[in-house]
Scaffold this motif. Structure first.
Motif, short mmCIF file in Angstrom:
data_model
loop_
_atom_site.label_atom_id
_atom_site.label_comp_id
_atom_site.label_asym_id
_atom_site.label_seq_id
_atom_site.Cartn_x
_atom_site.Cartn_y
_atom_site.Cartn_z
N PHE A 18 0.83 -1.20 0.00
CA PHE A 18 0.00 0.00 0.00
C PHE A 18 0.87 1.26 0.00
N PHE A 19 1.84 1.33 0.88
CA PHE A 19 2.65 2.54 0.95
C PHE A 19 3.60 2.66 -0.24
N GLU A 20 4.00 1.53 -0.83
CA GLU A 20 4.75 1.61 -2.08
C GLU A 20 3.85 2.18 -3.19
N LEU A 21 2.61 1.71 -3.24
CA LEU A 21 1.64 2.22 -4.22
C LEU A 21 1.47 3.72 -4.08
N VAL A 22 1.25 4.20 -2.87
CA VAL A 22 1.02 5.62 -2.63
C VAL A 22 2.26 6.42 -3.03
N HIS A 23 3.42 5.92 -2.64
CA HIS A 23 4.67 6.62 -2.99
C HIS A 23 4.85 6.68 -4.51
N ARG A 24 4.66 5.56 -5.16
CA ARG A 24 4.82 5.54 -6.62
C ARG A 24 3.77 6.40 -7.31
N TRP A 25 2.54 6.35 -6.82
CA TRP A 25 1.45 7.15 -7.40
C TRP A 25 1.80 8.64 -7.36
N THR A 39 -1.75 14.65 -14.42
CA THR A 39 -3.08 14.10 -14.15
C THR A 39 -3.03 12.58 -14.31
N ALA A 40 -3.98 11.92 -13.67
CA ALA A 40 -4.05 10.47 -13.74
C ALA A 40 -5.51 10.03 -13.61
N THR A 41 -5.74 8.78 -13.90
CA THR A 41 -7.10 8.25 -13.91
C THR A 41 -7.23 7.05 -12.97
N THR A 42 -8.47 6.66 -12.72
CA THR A 42 -8.74 5.47 -11.93
C THR A 42 -8.12 4.23 -12.58
N ALA A 43 -8.22 4.13 -13.89
CA ALA A 43 -7.64 2.98 -14.59
C ALA A 43 -6.13 2.91 -14.33
N GLN A 44 -5.45 4.03 -14.31
CA GLN A 44 -4.02 4.05 -14.02
C GLN A 44 -3.73 3.65 -12.57
N PHE A 45 -4.60 4.09 -11.65
CA PHE A 45 -4.44 3.75 -10.24
C PHE A 45 -4.60 2.24 -10.05
N THR A 56 4.72 10.00 -6.94
CA THR A 56 5.98 10.29 -7.61
C THR A 56 5.83 10.21 -9.13
N GLU A 57 5.25 9.12 -9.61
CA GLU A 57 5.14 8.91 -11.06
C GLU A 57 4.17 9.87 -11.74
#
Length: 186
Positions: free
Chosen positions: A135-142, A150-156, A144-145
């Motif tokens: 989870f925290f890797e996901l949040v960090h990468r989200w 902008t980003a979308t739900t599909a990307q998340f 940062t990347e």
């Protein structure tokens, strides 16, 4: 980065994040739990909403759900006795019938309770499903990347699946699209 706060000498009944700055009425300041939640929520928007914006309004849960969840994470960090799982269970129990699907909530639901509350619950359920490390890797990468874009739900979802190594399609369908809110995983 920089962060600033503007306070106004009036009771606004809300706070508002803006790029690098938040606006608070005097009624949103203090040291009580409510004030801490509001300040943490607006600060979280510096990552979720301001640095990483949404590609479409239909994805507003990415801003508000994540900011809403991290206000509770702040309370858990500030007070080691704070029961985050208990708080999320209580939040879910408060209004389960009123928590409508949050992906593409439409104009009437864009800033409705469902986006904030069900959004926070979905984020907490995701954390419980994939574990803290992923989870925290996901949040960090989200953050940062997608910083300053902008980003979308599909990307998340794609990033969550990549980080966790799991197919999360059913999970996200249940939490974002299903009419009935699912139970929280423990």
């Amino acid at each position: 980065g920089e962060y600033g706060v503007v306070t106004v000498p009036a009771d606004l009944g809300y706070a508002l994040e803006n790029q690098t700055m938040a606006v608070f009425g005097r009624d949103m300041l203090g040291t009580d739990e409510e004030a801490q939640l509001v300040v943490a929520h607006e600060l979280a928007h510096q990552w979720f909403g301001d640095s990483v914006g949404i590609g479409n309004w239909s994805d507003i849960w990415l801003n508000e759900g994540l900011a809403n969840y991290f206000q509770y994470v702040w309370l858990a960090h500030a007070d080691p006795t704070y029961d985050l799982d208990g708080a999320m269970a209580e939040l879910r129990a408060d209004r389960p019938r009123q928590l409508q699907p949050i992906l593409d909530p439409g104009a009437q639901g864009t800033f409705g309770d469902s986006v904030y509350v069900r959004g926070a619950l979905a984020v907490h359920a995701l954390r419980r499903t994939i574990g803290d490390a992923d989870f925290f890797e996901l949040v960090h990468r989200w953050t940062t990347e997608h910083a300053y874009g902008t980003a979308t739900t599909a990307q998340f979802i794609a990033l969550a699946e990549q980080v966790s190594g799991r197919d999360l399609g059913g999970f996200f369908d249940a939490w974002l699209r299903a009419p009935k809110i699912p139970p929280l995983p423990r």
